[in-house]
Design an enzyme around this catalytic site. Sequence first.
Site, PDB file in Angstrom:
ATOM      1  N   GLY A  65      -1.303   5.229  -1.009  1.00 15.74           N
ATOM      2  CA  GLY A  65      -2.093   4.806  -1.783  1.00 15.74           C
ATOM      3  C   GLY A  65      -2.252   5.982  -2.982  1.00 15.74           C
ATOM      4  O   GLY A  65      -1.120   6.406  -3.467  1.00 15.74           O
ATOM      5  N   CYS A  97       2.837   8.665   3.431  1.00 15.29           N
ATOM      6  CA  CYS A  97       2.906   8.815   1.695  1.00 15.29           C
ATOM      7  C   CYS A  97       1.484   9.812   1.244  1.00 15.29           C
ATOM      8  O   CYS A  97       1.659  10.680   1.507  1.00 15.29           O
ATOM      9  CB  CYS A  97       3.309   7.431   0.984  1.00 15.29           C
ATOM     10  N   ILE A 155       7.693   4.550  -2.300  1.00 12.72           N
ATOM     11  CA  ILE A 155       6.946   4.225  -3.377  1.00 12.72           C
ATOM     12  C   ILE A 155       6.083   5.479  -4.049  1.00 12.72           C
ATOM     13  O   ILE A 155       5.286   6.076  -3.325  1.00 12.72           O
ATOM     14  CB  ILE A 155       5.796   3.166  -3.345  1.00 12.72           C
ATOM     15  N   HIS A 196       6.679   4.521   3.901  1.00 12.40           N
ATOM     16  CA  HIS A 196       5.567   3.384   4.274  1.00 12.40           C
ATOM     17  C   HIS A 196       6.066   2.488   5.508  1.00 12.40           C
ATOM     18  O   HIS A 196       6.524   1.371   5.103  1.00 12.40           O
ATOM     19  CB  HIS A 196       5.161   2.341   3.128  1.00 12.40           C
ATOM     20  N   GLU A 198       4.529   1.033   7.552  1.00  6.51           N
ATOM     21  CA  GLU A 198       3.711  -0.100   7.649  1.00  6.51           C
ATOM     22  C   GLU A 198       3.860  -0.986   6.546  1.00  6.51           C
ATOM     23  O   GLU A 198       3.615  -2.343   6.991  1.00  6.51           O
ATOM     24  CB  GLU A 198       2.108   0.301   7.634  1.00  6.51           C
TER      25      GLU A 198
HETATM   26  N1  GLN Z   1       1.888   9.288  -5.620  1.00  4.84           N
HETATM   27  C1  GLN Z   1       0.891   8.950  -4.729  1.00  4.84           C
HETATM   28  C2  GLN Z   1      -0.017  10.188  -4.566  1.00  4.84           C
HETATM   29  O1  GLN Z   1       0.085  11.188  -5.149  1.00  4.84           O
HETATM   30  C3  GLN Z   1       1.448   8.526  -3.071  1.00  4.84           C
HETATM   31  C4  GLN Z   1       2.046   7.147  -3.305  1.00  4.84           C
HETATM   32  C5  GLN Z   1       2.301   6.490  -2.100  1.00  4.84           C
HETATM   33  O2  GLN Z   1       1.085   6.627  -1.189  1.00  4.84           O
HETATM   34  N2  GLN Z   1       2.827   5.143  -2.037  1.00  4.84           N
HETATM   35  O3  GLN Z   1      -0.896  10.173  -3.758  1.00  4.84           O
END
Ligand code: GLN
Length: 216
Positions: A65, A97, A155, A196, A198
């Site tokens: 997230g 992430c 991502i 990810h 998941e």
């Molecule tokens: N760029 C997000 C962050 O700094 C991480 C991205 C992700 O969880 N897909 O929290």
Amino acid sequence: MTQVAGVRPAAAAGSRASGHKVGVLALQGDVREHVAALQSCGAVAIALRKPSDLEGIDALVLPGGESTTMSLLLESSGLARELASRLEDGLPALGTCAGMILLAREVLDGRSDQLCFGAIDLSVRRNAFGRQIESFESELEVSGIPGGRMHAVFIRAPIVEEVGPNVAVLASLSLADGRERPVVCREGRVTVASFHPELAGDLRLHQLLLSDLEGD
Ligand code: GLN
């Protein structure tokens, strides 16, 4: 065998029911996917929104997230302190992430007041794969999991800049400039991935977390 809507039974997922209670930080991010993955592994997934939700959990998942948003919500919900103390006491954890960022020792290019739990000795840089490849997919070889090969969805992923001496690197990614960067790391019973699993329906890192609980 009866199947709860949308949830694969543990046998179909190739694991036995663990019955362990795993808290999923549910303030922001891809909570639902982690809950489904844990249920598929036979665990009881508990959504964590306030300190009392932590009661009786055996392990923790921090989802993907936005780590900056999660950090603010962790503070305002009162979960930050309680989680920090559970992690310090050795609570097994999986972070993907943004979850990896929260579990790291140091966050580069974050908000100045961004929290991180220091549960794994890594320095990570947010959003560091560069604009043109902010999101991409790759095939990885991951050691320590059955089958090894894993399809990884990145991502706006963090890059690992430094790895502490007690951290095992389970998978790395070769960048265009030829450098290898760790993307799955583990220290004790804390496992992190900069992508990810998941979202790809891969349960093996969740199973690794649950296998850490065997014998507890
Ligand atoms: N760029 C997000 C962050 O700094 C991480 C991205 C992700 O969880 N897909 O929290």
